[in-house]
Scaffold this active site. Structure first.
Site, PDB file in Angstrom:
ATOM      1  N   LYS A  79       0.695  22.182 -20.418  1.00 35.61           N
ATOM      2  CA  LYS A  79       1.146  20.930 -19.994  1.00 35.61           C
ATOM      3  C   LYS A  79       0.067  19.736 -20.099  1.00 35.61           C
ATOM      4  CE  LYS A  79       4.496  19.030 -17.402  1.00 35.61           C
ATOM      5  NZ  LYS A  79       6.363  19.511 -17.667  1.00 35.61           N
ATOM      6  N   GLY A 179      22.756  13.631  -6.937  1.00 35.92           N
ATOM      7  CA  GLY A 179      21.976  13.192  -8.019  1.00 35.92           C
ATOM      8  C   GLY A 179      23.263  13.240  -9.067  1.00 35.92           C
ATOM      9  N   GLY A 181      22.652  11.828 -12.184  1.00 37.98           N
ATOM     10  CA  GLY A 181      21.987  11.144 -13.523  1.00 37.98           C
ATOM     11  C   GLY A 181      22.423  11.907 -14.711  1.00 37.98           C
ATOM     12  N   VAL A 183      21.731  14.882 -16.064  1.00 34.85           N
ATOM     13  CA  VAL A 183      22.150  16.326 -15.760  1.00 34.85           C
ATOM     14  C   VAL A 183      23.241  16.257 -14.675  1.00 34.85           C
ATOM     15  CG1 VAL A 183      21.675  18.521 -15.033  1.00 34.85           C
ATOM     16  CG2 VAL A 183      20.121  16.979 -16.321  1.00 34.85           C
TER      17      VAL A 183
HETATM   18  P1  NAD Z   1      17.910  11.382 -13.905  1.00 32.17           P
HETATM   19  O1  NAD Z   1      16.966  10.381 -13.454  1.00 32.17           O
HETATM   20  O2  NAD Z   1      18.851  10.965 -14.984  1.00 32.17           O
HETATM   21  O3  NAD Z   1      18.936  11.549 -12.514  1.00 32.17           O
HETATM   22  C1  NAD Z   1      18.567  11.739 -11.327  1.00 32.17           C
HETATM   23  C2  NAD Z   1      19.535  10.923 -10.347  1.00 32.17           C
HETATM   24  O4  NAD Z   1      19.297  11.261  -9.003  1.00 32.17           O
HETATM   25  C3  NAD Z   1      19.498   9.576 -10.769  1.00 32.17           C
HETATM   26  O5  NAD Z   1      20.810   9.135 -10.836  1.00 32.17           O
HETATM   27  C4  NAD Z   1      18.985   8.808  -9.394  1.00 32.17           C
HETATM   28  O6  NAD Z   1      19.725   7.792  -8.870  1.00 32.17           O
HETATM   29  C5  NAD Z   1      19.408  10.232  -8.249  1.00 32.17           C
HETATM   30  N1  NAD Z   1      18.552  10.055  -7.093  1.00 32.17           N
HETATM   31  C6  NAD Z   1      17.499   9.597  -7.076  1.00 32.17           C
HETATM   32  N2  NAD Z   1      17.166   9.998  -5.870  1.00 32.17           N
HETATM   33  C7  NAD Z   1      18.114  10.405  -4.943  1.00 32.17           C
HETATM   34  C8  NAD Z   1      18.429  10.545  -3.638  1.00 32.17           C
HETATM   35  N3  NAD Z   1      17.586  10.602  -2.716  1.00 32.17           N
HETATM   36  N4  NAD Z   1      19.597  10.853  -3.412  1.00 32.17           N
HETATM   37  C9  NAD Z   1      20.560  10.961  -4.269  1.00 32.17           C
HETATM   38  N5  NAD Z   1      20.342  10.687  -5.609  1.00 32.17           N
HETATM   39  C10 NAD Z   1      19.330  10.393  -5.946  1.00 32.17           C
HETATM   40  O7  NAD Z   1      17.374  12.841 -14.064  1.00 32.17           O
HETATM   41  P2  NAD Z   1      17.868  14.081 -14.783  1.00 32.17           P
HETATM   42  O8  NAD Z   1      17.404  14.206 -16.235  1.00 32.17           O
HETATM   43  O9  NAD Z   1      19.194  14.343 -14.596  1.00 32.17           O
HETATM   44  O10 NAD Z   1      17.215  15.426 -13.931  1.00 32.17           O
HETATM   45  C11 NAD Z   1      17.663  15.563 -12.797  1.00 32.17           C
HETATM   46  C12 NAD Z   1      16.746  16.711 -12.221  1.00 32.17           C
HETATM   47  O11 NAD Z   1      16.914  18.096 -12.963  1.00 32.17           O
HETATM   48  C13 NAD Z   1      15.277  16.442 -12.015  1.00 32.17           C
HETATM   49  O12 NAD Z   1      14.821  17.075 -10.952  1.00 32.17           O
HETATM   50  C14 NAD Z   1      14.637  16.903 -13.164  1.00 32.17           C
HETATM   51  O13 NAD Z   1      13.365  17.092 -13.143  1.00 32.17           O
HETATM   52  C15 NAD Z   1      15.638  18.240 -13.438  1.00 32.17           C
HETATM   53  N6  NAD Z   1      15.573  18.667 -14.640  1.00 32.17           N
HETATM   54  C16 NAD Z   1      16.276  17.943 -15.634  1.00 32.17           C
HETATM   55  C17 NAD Z   1      16.163  18.538 -17.316  1.00 32.17           C
HETATM   56  C18 NAD Z   1      17.012  17.671 -18.189  1.00 32.17           C
HETATM   57  O14 NAD Z   1      17.416  18.333 -19.172  1.00 32.17           O
HETATM   58  N7  NAD Z   1      17.136  16.252 -18.076  1.00 32.17           N
HETATM   59  C19 NAD Z   1      15.892  19.661 -17.544  1.00 32.17           C
HETATM   60  C20 NAD Z   1      15.244  20.438 -16.159  1.00 32.17           C
HETATM   61  C21 NAD Z   1      15.037  20.128 -15.057  1.00 32.17           C
END
Ligand code: NAD
Length: 366
Positions: A79, A179, A181, A183
């Site tokens: 990392k 959440g 977002g 994913v």
């Molecule tokens: P993202 O930022 O697109 O989505 C996160 C969502 O969570 C947002 O819509 C945000 O408004 C919401 N959120 C934040 N705080 C909140 C709360 N207190 N209560 C409810 N909702 C809340 O992120 P993402 O890419 O969808 O990733 C989501 C999670 O998955 C993260 O923890 C990330 O580390 C993990 N992750 C993502 C990937 C990937 O491919 N994107 C891969 C591995 C792990």
């Protein structure tokens, strides 16, 4: 002091990168290259101290070793962190200077995006080194990993339902998704397609409205999500949401979602077991993203990526077997699976950092 820490956590190499003109202060940590070159994203963050940055990169790089090992990849763990404010401190020179340091490691470390970094920043890094994933699709990059992560999480869910209930009928169960977002929304769609009852929450009301209107989900308040009478809790937002305050409220029988670091600490992981809740280890469930970028090294192919996501089912099943075999919580069983794989493959005595992973399919732009 530093060597003591490296000794404790087993890191191979830590590189401090400095370029005064470009304003670059970065640290690259290579934790383990037994399985292959160390792959892990670069995080840009306004760390309050160098010590804080060092601790973060050591912790995150070690986590990547475990994640990549459990994912079954020929990839080690590493990392990088750049000390700076992503809103104000980015420049072409900064990322190109960083790319030169990545290049200087000759492929022992391969970078990607992480918090604070986007695909445009990686384009600058790519001008200086080929050892970067998550570049634009035009260069053979894989694009947004989120749909793959969601599909991978579904595979993890299937294995987990099977273990807990003895069937894989997603639609028979109810879900609390925190959440919506990149994913989370895709995951909700996959659940809906299989006829599931879904409760959702997000701080962004537009996303909640979308989940309600398009996928028939039921909206609940941000804090209410911990109390809903669902079978499965799927954290897809923040880490640490399974904690001393929330756990006593759970009626859930399963925890399975894509967020990183879901358990506040190990003691909570033990408490989850005592309450009869099955925890699907987060880094095994959400490995779709890293699998997707790792495929770039072999020449990216979407079909292959989807097939690879399905191996997450097998990885989770294996973790549950180890938990049974050794009588340990699933979060520990995931670590054990990683350690056993590294140990066994290490004994095959592959030349350092070779394995089968190599750069093949990248169309080199300029
Ligand atoms: P993202 O930022 O697109 O989505 C996160 C969502 O969570 C947002 O819509 C945000 O408004 C919401 N959120 C934040 N705080 C909140 C709360 N207190 N209560 C409810 N909702 C809340 O992120 P993402 O890419 O969808 O990733 C989501 C999670 O998955 C993260 O923890 C990330 O580390 C993990 N992750 C993502 C990937 C990937 O491919 N994107 C891969 C591995 C792990």
């Amino acid at each position: 002091m530093i060597f003591e820490t490296l000794d404790t956590y087993g890191h191979e190499q830590v590189v401090f990168c400095h370029n005064k003109d470009a304003g670059l202060k970065a640290i690259i940590a290579i934790h383990n290259t037994v399985l292959g070159p160390a792959l892990g994203g670069t995080r840009m963050w306004p760390y309050k101290s160098e010590d804080e940055a060092l601790k973060d990169v050591l912790r995150l790089s070690r986590g990547m070793t475990y994640k990549n090992a459990v994912a079954g990849l020929n990839i080690g763990g590493g990392k990088a962190v750049i000390i700076g404010n992503p809103a104000t401190d980015k420049s072409e020179a900064l990322f190109r200077a960083f790319g030169q340091f990545v290049e200087s490691l000759g492929g022992r470390y391969i970078t990607a995006e992480d918090v604070g970094i986007d695909v445009n920043d990686m384009e600058y890094v790519y001008r200086e080194t080929e050892y970067v994933t998550g570049v634009h699709q035009v260069h053979g990059g894989s694009g947004d990993p989120s749909p793959f992560t969601a599909y991978g999480a579904l595979q993890g869910l299937l294995a987990t339902l099977n273990r807990k209930f003895g069937d894989e009928d997603v639609g028979k169960y109810s879900y609390a998704v925190q959440g919506l977002g990149h994913v989370g929304m895709e995951y909700v769609k996959l659940l809906k397609d299989r006829g599931a009852k879904i409760f959702v929450t997000d701080i962004n009301q537009q996303l909640v409205d979308k989940a309600v209107n398009e996928y028939g989900a039921e909206a609940v308040g941000l804090d209410e999500i911990y109390d809903v009478p669902a079978d499965v809790y799927s954290p897809c937002a923040l880490g640490g949401t399974v904690n001393e305050q929330t756990l006593p409220r759970f009626k859930f029988k399963v925890i399975c979602g894509a967020a990183n670091n879901q358990l506040q600490n190990d003691a909570i992981g033990d408490e989850v077991v005592k309450r009869g809740i099955l925890y699907a280890p987060d880094y095994a469930v959400n490995a779709g993203g890293v699998m997707n970028v790792a495929l770039e090294l072999d020449g990216y192919n979407r079909e292959r990526a989807m097939r690879m996501m399905r191996t997450i089912y097998h990885n989770l099943s294996r973790i549950y077997e180890i938990a049974d075999r050794d009588g340990i919580p699933t979060y520990r069983a995931a670590d054990r699976l990683a350690e056993e794989r590294i140990d066994k493959i290490g004994k095959l005595k592959l030349p350092l950092g070779r394995g089968r992973t190599r750069f093949q399919g990248r169309i080199r732009g300029n």
